[in-house]
Design an enzyme around this catalytic site. Structure first.
Site, PDB file in Angstrom:
ATOM      1  N   LYS A 147       0.840  -1.233   0.006  1.00 17.80           N
ATOM      2  CA  LYS A 147      -0.018  -0.045   0.044  1.00 17.80           C
ATOM      3  C   LYS A 147       0.986   1.386   0.035  1.00 17.80           C
ATOM      4  CE  LYS A 147      -0.676   1.124   4.910  1.00 17.80           C
ATOM      5  NZ  LYS A 147      -0.352   2.689   4.782  1.00 17.80           N
ATOM      6  N   HIS A 239      -6.474   0.083   6.594  1.00 19.01           N
ATOM      7  CA  HIS A 239      -6.416  -0.914   7.815  1.00 19.01           C
ATOM      8  C   HIS A 239      -7.665  -0.789   8.444  1.00 19.01           C
ATOM      9  CE1 HIS A 239      -2.375  -0.811   7.258  1.00 19.01           C
ATOM     10  NE2 HIS A 239      -1.972   0.311   7.848  1.00 19.01           N
ATOM     11  N   LYS A 339      -2.671  11.002  14.277  1.00 15.47           N
ATOM     12  CA  LYS A 339      -1.210  11.162  14.588  1.00 15.47           C
ATOM     13  C   LYS A 339      -1.160  12.209  15.889  1.00 15.47           C
ATOM     14  CE  LYS A 339       1.041   9.889  10.306  1.00 15.47           C
ATOM     15  NZ  LYS A 339       1.702   8.821  10.970  1.00 15.47           N
TER      16      LYS A 339
END
Length: 491
Positions: A147, A239, A339
């Site tokens: 990916k 994911h 993040k």
């Protein structure tokens, strides 16, 4: 895991890159250490850099010293693994260079071959075309596609079409390393290997499902790359959606690649589109600012020297997904990733409904909590089930308290080392088992759903909401489940 039945050539394009050195070669080293590689299996690095076999072996040794602490001073596995290693200089954009793979006798003596494309997806098509020109696309040869597979449905389709001109669908392994994690695979075991959970795995018993992938790191000097991707493309499209599919899929008829993937595609097709105005009630996106993580001040997204202050790329996404089928009607799936959040972990929370009627006292009722099944993927791998239990003691009356029934995979299996995701997935490719890899139609269905959200975002002048590093994202993300009368698991 059983030993691969046949010797194999593993050729890594991008063989000196970060992914190869941090993940792929350590994974292959561990497979060798565990006796899971055939004696004559070879590992071949390929990139455009000029390098001798010895120089490549030395570079791999340095990487193992850094990323596999147990390899330091290893006088048993390393000599054997070193003999497997060789190097070929191949510029992926120069078709003539691929003749060097033939000179290296790749695939000779009817050996299976795994071509791992640890390169930019822009090169996938040309690499596969050049391999075919030189006869390196026989049925016993397979190609692994790392990916991200495109930026949207159109670019993903273009890449897949180029690959499919030279390799069949059965030869193409689209990898998502999350599917190689032990606890992800245990999700299938929990659901379909026990009579306890599957009868309760539906809208009649489950109130909501939460999937969180939280990172404490920022873009860490990769601003230029990340700004072209963002959290939606980098994490949600692959994911988180894959985890959602494994939670929501129907029981397959058997445990083989197409049976499992057939059920996953049904989930993707049942996802309710999030488009237009719905994107503002069902999704939240954010960008991290300066803040404190583990007592240390960290930079914001726009403090990177390569940053563009006009960027609207999201570093955080939270959304509510709905699956329109009989099993999951009315059950919200809350997905969240970002993040520079307060803690690094990945988990799936199955929140069960409250008991229909409580027979306990007011004091006990105040303590009464709903059952939860929590599947922790990282940093530790464990499964816990929260149940209500009476507090011991005659004087306590019927005072209830939630208790966690914990399964630590490490402790349950006598501290046996849990293999890294890439170990399992690489071995599966060598075995030609595609169960944990994505099929063409899966990738397309996921992109189609994500494209609807990103298209809606692009139609507004609203910027992603700022959140402080070390927090749990924008305040609006906290309100996302609250609007439905629910909360995130960690609040």
């Amino acid at each position: 895991m059983k030993v691969s039945l046949k010797a194999c050539d593993v050729v890594i394009f991008g063989g000196v890159g970060d992914l190869a050195m941090r993940k792929l070669l350590p994974a292959l080293y561990h497979l060798d250490m565990d006796g899971l590689l055939a004696p004559t299996t070879r590992v071949v690095g390929a990139s455009r850099r000029d390098m001798s076999n010895k120089e490549y072996q030395d570079k791999v040794r340095e990487a193992l010293d850094e990323f596999v602490p147990s390899s330091v001073g290893d006088e048993k596995t390393w000599p054997r693994f070193k003999e497997r290693l060789s190097y070929v200089t191949v510029d992926a954009q120069q078709e003539s260079d691929f003749s060097r793979l033939n000179d290296h006798n790749i695939g000779g003596e009817d050996r299976d071959v795994v071509f791992y494309l640890a390169t930019s997806p822009d090169l996938f098509g040309s690499i596969c075309s050049s391999l075919a020109v030189h006869g390196l696309n026989a049925p016993r040869m397979r190609v692994v596609l790392e990916k991200p597979l495109g930026r949207d449905l159109m670019s993903s389709r273009a890449i897949n079409d180029e690959v499919m001109k030279n390799f069949t669908e059965q030869q193409a392994f689209r990898i998502d390393h999350y599917l190689g994690k032990e606890t992800v695979q245990n999700l299938l075991a929990i659901r379909f290997g026990n009579t306890l959970f599957e009868p309760l795995w539906d809208s009649a018993h489950i109130d909501n499902v939460q999937i969180t992938v939280s990172e404490t790191v920022g873009v860490e000097g990769r601003w230029g790359y990340y700004d072209k991707a963002g959290a939606m493309r980098d994490m949600v499209q692959n994911h988180l959606i894959q985890l959602l599919c494994l939670v929501a899929m129907e029981p397959p008829g058997r445990m083989d690649a197409d049976s499992v993937r057939d059920e996953k595609i049904k989930v993707l097709k049942a996802l309710r589109p999030i488009t237009g105005a719905n994107a503002y009630t069902k999704t939240v996106r954010g960008q991290y600012a300066k803040g404190m993580i583990n007592g240390k001040e960290v930079m914001g997204y726009f403090d990177d020297e390569d940053s563009n202050p006009d960027s609207r790329t999201e570093t955080f996404v939270a959304l509510r997904a709905d699956i329109d089928n009989w099993r999951w009607a009315g059950v919200p799936f809350y997905l969240r990733t970002g993040k520079r959040l307060g803690q690094r972990y990945s988990e799936i929370v199955i929140q069960y409904k409250a008991v229909p009627h409580s027979i306990f006292s007011d004091e006990s009722n105040r303590q009464l909590q709903r059952n939860q099944l929590i599947i922790r993927l990282q940093p530790e791998e464990k499964i816990s089930l929260t149940v209500m239990n009476k507090v011991p003691g005659a004087s306590e009356g019927m005072n209830l308290q939630p208790v966690d029934l914990n399964l630590s995979l490490t402790e349950a299996f006598n501290n046996r080392r849990s293999p890294e995701a890439y170990e399992r997935l690489l071995l599966d490719v060598m075995r030609n088992d595609a169960t944990l890899f994505m099929r063409y139609d899966e990738v397309e269905a996921a992109w189609k759903w994500v494209d609807g959200i990103m298209s809606a975002w692009s139609q507004t002048s609203e910027r992603p909401k700022e959140y402080a590093s070390g927090s749990w994202g924008p305040a609006a993300s906290m309100a996302l489940p609250i609007k439905d009368g629910r909360n995130w698991h960690d609040y």
